[in-house]
Design an enzyme around this catalytic site. Structure first.
Site, PDB file in Angstrom:
ATOM      1  N   GLU A  50       1.495  -8.715  -6.189  1.00  0.00           N
ATOM      2  CA  GLU A  50       0.760  -9.088  -4.990  1.00  0.00           C
ATOM      3  C   GLU A  50      -0.728  -9.098  -5.342  1.00  0.00           C
ATOM      4  OE1 GLU A  50       2.008  -7.103  -1.243  1.00  0.00           O
ATOM      5  OE2 GLU A  50       3.356  -5.988  -2.568  1.00  0.00           O
ATOM      6  N   ARG A  54      10.144   3.547 -12.372  1.00  0.00           N
ATOM      7  CA  ARG A  54       8.690   3.345 -12.424  1.00  0.00           C
ATOM      8  C   ARG A  54       8.066   4.255 -13.477  1.00  0.00           C
ATOM      9  NH1 ARG A  54       6.982   4.729  -6.530  1.00  0.00           N
ATOM     10  NH2 ARG A  54       8.703   6.178  -6.860  1.00  0.00           N
ATOM     11  N   LYS A  95      -2.389   2.283  -4.273  1.00  0.00           N
ATOM     12  CA  LYS A  95      -3.517   1.388  -4.024  1.00  0.00           C
ATOM     13  C   LYS A  95      -4.398   1.926  -2.898  1.00  0.00           C
ATOM     14  CE  LYS A  95      -1.502  -2.967  -5.627  1.00  0.00           C
ATOM     15  NZ  LYS A  95      -1.010  -4.303  -5.232  1.00  0.00           N
TER      16      LYS A  95
END
Length: 776
Positions: free
Chosen positions: A255, A480, A490
């Site tokens: 994104e 992850r 973020k």
């Protein structure tokens, strides 16, 4: 969290903590309970691990009789290993109608096949003969390949036993890994001869960074081949294979709403590396469906990072490329009565899904409105007749499914925001849950590789492409990557930037990719680190020191050396003429002629680091002491300190020493230095920024370790600036991002704040030398 669920799981033998964790996991709790109730184990506990594995991985089978069939096979101990369970799930997913054929199921899942230890050892012996050349050439580095080969040969063997036996055989053939005394021997020694161990070959960091071993072993080795993923209509696969030529196609789909971090380095390597290992290709796809959060700088930085790591996308695509097609398919979904326009608020939707109490779920009052009415309402949404939040398009899925990803997900929302590529053409934008799988289908992706937080999304992913009757890729999830002393969120990163705790997204203390690049980490070291970790389905928190070790090892191979003094202390060589000037040729890297040389001046006045001098004798100190000699690096004769000069405050500001006449007396130590030479404009003044961990604790979000919250854990000494350091003249060839070893201090990188054209040099410490931690 349901107390009854906790009690049930404890009755199965779970610890209190494990029971609570499982009950709190909305993603698998319901499916696990359903399995337990359906298979009726009657007190047996041998099935528990297998059922839990089924509940967490068989997302596409939720609510089906096939999942119950698999559960009963686990309880009956027909499925005993994770490999068998994985095969069973794959088989069951391929049975679209009717009951499972038990004979075909047993054959596909290895039911009843027993692989003995002798079978494994016999297979390994044959394999070692066939791989003789590889073993002798690569040494212990061939371990992963051998294990993968054995798993293919003896698919239903116990994986742990195979690994142990292969490792044992390698040690028998090559000797212990890393043993410097090991001598090379043949895998197939002559009859009667004594075996001689082979010298193991250690890959360099650069070789590790190029290795595709990680993509050919372990979990990635078990992935399907193109064409093996079943479709709702077989012709979809036929057409797909014609378009792709049966090639592997992956994608990296970030994104563009922030800068990439260390976790994305793993995602990039997994997607590009897997395709490379199978002669495939990889797209870079910007998932640009949220114009409010997207900025051009993020698009630019993402592509720069991918290329910096050494990868070139086969195509650069955008979800927005497909806005019209996505809208047309949404209309088709409504026409099929698989989507509807909803006017509920966020709070109302939350209550429909069980609310805070996780109670009963119920359908939206708009769910069963006429198809024609939803089509009209969706058209009104597109035409801008609704304000933001007044209408959404939801997929008509299954509110009774225990998977939250089936609770009528949102497909479109109204958003009056200017899009960087489509401008103001659209005022409705598709969600990730709707867009992602369709774009994968449009791009003919064969392997949609993503992290484990999307595991439950696999079910809704498959539901949507099947509902639209378009080509269905395979989604597979891997663990992850996170590091100690690091923040990956973020939102938290943005808070650090906005509140001025760091200088920006590229602050060298952050584990953003732009920050790590600015700090001096190399793409080679980053890739080697990620690939050596391998790919599993477990999330991992890796010690940051492990990454630093790769960076340190790589910089040791490629970084030239410079002499720098952080706290300059003047040394006057009283027996050297005032106008003395000679040039010494010094290697850019000792014992590596390929790195070349450069010249530095040597004069009567030099500067050493203040930490390299002591006035009083110390038997543990081997540098400069009054009355004792020490060597100056690259100078053939040692010096002897004779007296000190102090300023009015009593601080030592100068040492008077002599340069010995001969090199007869070899000093115990050598120290770095910088000469004073007006002709050469030496020394060169530089600014040094010594970075360390931004946080004090390995996990700054751990509320027990950091009760004051993660922001209270910021290390006040994470940046120490040395603004009066001196470097030798070799520094003048530098440009931004050049990397050096500052002799005896560590590895440093030229920062972008430098103005090298005008002689301003700013250096960031990348990593210290290995010895530093112990010395300090």
């Amino acid at each position: 969290m349901s107390e009854s669920s906790v009690a049930l799981f404890k009755s199965l033998g779970f610890s209190d903590q494990k029971a609570q964790e499982t009950a709190a996991n909305k993603k698998i709790c319901g499916r696990f309970e359903t399995l337990i109730n359906e298979v009726n184990p009657k007190g047996s506990t041998a099935y528990v691990a297998g059922l839990l594995t089924l509940a967490s991985t068989a997302t596409a089978l939720a609510g089906s009789t096939h999942l119950v069939y698999l559960g009963k096979a686990v309880v009956a101990e027909k499925l005993k290993t994770n490999d068998q369970i994985a095969a069973a799930i794959k088989f069951a997913e391929g049975v679209k109608t009717g009951e499972i054929d038990s004979k075909a199921f047993d054959a596909a899942c290895g039911v009843g096949i027993e692989v003995t230890l002798k079978d494994i050892q016999t297979g390994i012996a044959k394999l070692f003969i066939s791989k003789k050349d590889d073993i002798e050439k690569k040494g212990h580095g061939v371990l992963g390949i051998l294990i993968a080969e054995m798993k293919k040969e003896l698919r239903w063997a116990n994986a742990a036993t195979v690994k142990d036996e292969v490792e044992k055989k390698l040690v028998e053939v090559l000797g212990p890994k890393g043993d410097p005394k090991a001598q090379k021997k043949s895998v197939t020694p002559a009859a009667g001869s004594k075996p001689v161990a082979a010298q193991p070959t250690k890959l360099t960091v650069a070789e590790t960074a190029r290795s595709l071993k990680f993509a050919r072993e372990g979990a990635l080795a078990a992935l399907h081949k193109p064409g093996e993923n079943p479709q709702i209509n077989p012709k979809l696969m036929e057409d797909h294979l014609k378009r792709t030529g049966k090639r592997v196609i992956t994608r990296f789909p970030p994104e563009p709403n922030g800068f990439l971090h260390i976790g994305h380095a793993k995602a990039i390597n997994v997607n590009f590396g897997y395709a490379q290992a199978h002669n495939g290709r990889t797209n870079l796809r910007y998932d640009d469906t949220n114009p409010e959060a997207e900025e051009e700088k993020y698009f630019t930085s993402i592509l720069e990072t991918v290329r910096w790591l050494g990868f070139e996308p086969s195509q650069i695509t955008y979800s927005s490329d497909h806005f019209q097609a996505l809208y047309d398919l949404a209309v088709e979904l409504v026409r099929k009565d698989k989507a509807y326009v909803c006017h509920c608020t966020g709070e109302e939707i939350h209550e429909q899904r069980g609310g805070e109490s996780m109670g009963p779920r119920h359908e939206c009052i708009h769910r069963n409105r006429p198809i024609a009415e939803s089509l009209l309402e969706f058209e009104r949404m597109k035409n801008g007749e609704y304000a933001e939040g007044e209408a959404i398009l939801r997929m008509k899925m299954d509110m009774n499914n225990p998977n939250p990803q089936f609770w009528d997900l949102i497909a479109y929302r109204v958003l009056f925001a200017h899009h960087h590529r489509t401008g103001d053409k659209w005022c409705i934008y598709p969600t990730y849950d709707y867009t992602h799988c369709i774009c994968d289908s449009f791009e003919d992706i064969t392997h949609s590789l993503c992290t484990t937080e999307f595991q439950l999304s696999r079910e809704s992913y498959y539901w949507l492409v099947d509902a639209l009757e378009i080509y269905k890729p395979v989604q597979w999830e891997y663990g992850r990557l996170a590091l100690t002393y690091a923040i990956m969120s973020k939102r938290k990163l943005l808070q650090l930037v906005n509140e001025g705790h760091v200088v920006g997204w590229d602050d060298p203390r952050l584990y953003t990719m732009v920050g790590l690049r600015r700090r001096g980490f190399t793409p080679v070291a980053m890739n080697a680190f990620v690939r050596e970790l391998g790919v599993t389905t477990s999330n991992s928190i890796i010690p940051a020191e492990r990454l630093e070790n790769y960076v340190r090892d790589h910089l040791n191979e490629v970084a030239p050396r410079l002499m720098v003094v952080m706290e300059p202390l003047k040394v006057t060589l009283t027996n050297v003429a005032e106008n003395h000037l000679e040039y010494l040729t010094v290697p850019n890297k000792p014992r590596d002629d390929a790195m070349g040389t450069h010249q530095i001046p040597f004069t009567r006045t030099v500067y050493i680091d203040a930490s390299d001098f002591k006035e009083e004798d110390d038997p543990e100190f081997f540098r400069l002491i009054l009355g004792k000699r020490v060597g100056l690096l690259h100078v053939p004769r040692p010096i002897v300190a004779q007296e000190v000069v102090r300023n009015a405050a009593g601080k030592i500001v100068e040492i008077k020493a002599i340069l010995e006449d001969t090199a007869q007396h070899k000093p115990k130590a050598y120290i770095q230095w910088v000469a004073e030479s007006k002709k050469d404009k030496s020394p060169v003044q530089i600014e040094v920024r010594n970075y360390s961990n931004l946080f004090l604790h390995p996990n700054p979000t751990d509320k027990k370790a950091v009760p004051g919250g993660w922001l209270s854990d910021i290390n006040p000494n994470s940046l120490v600036v040395v603004d009066n350091a001196m470097a030798e003249v070799g520094v003048r060839v530098s440009k931004v991002e050049d990397k050096y070893q500052f002799v005896r201090f560590g590895y440093y990188c030229v920062d972008k704040d430098s103005d090298v054209a005008n002689g301003k040099y700013v250096f960031n410490r990348t990593v210290s030398l290995k010895e530093d931690a112990g010395k300090q």
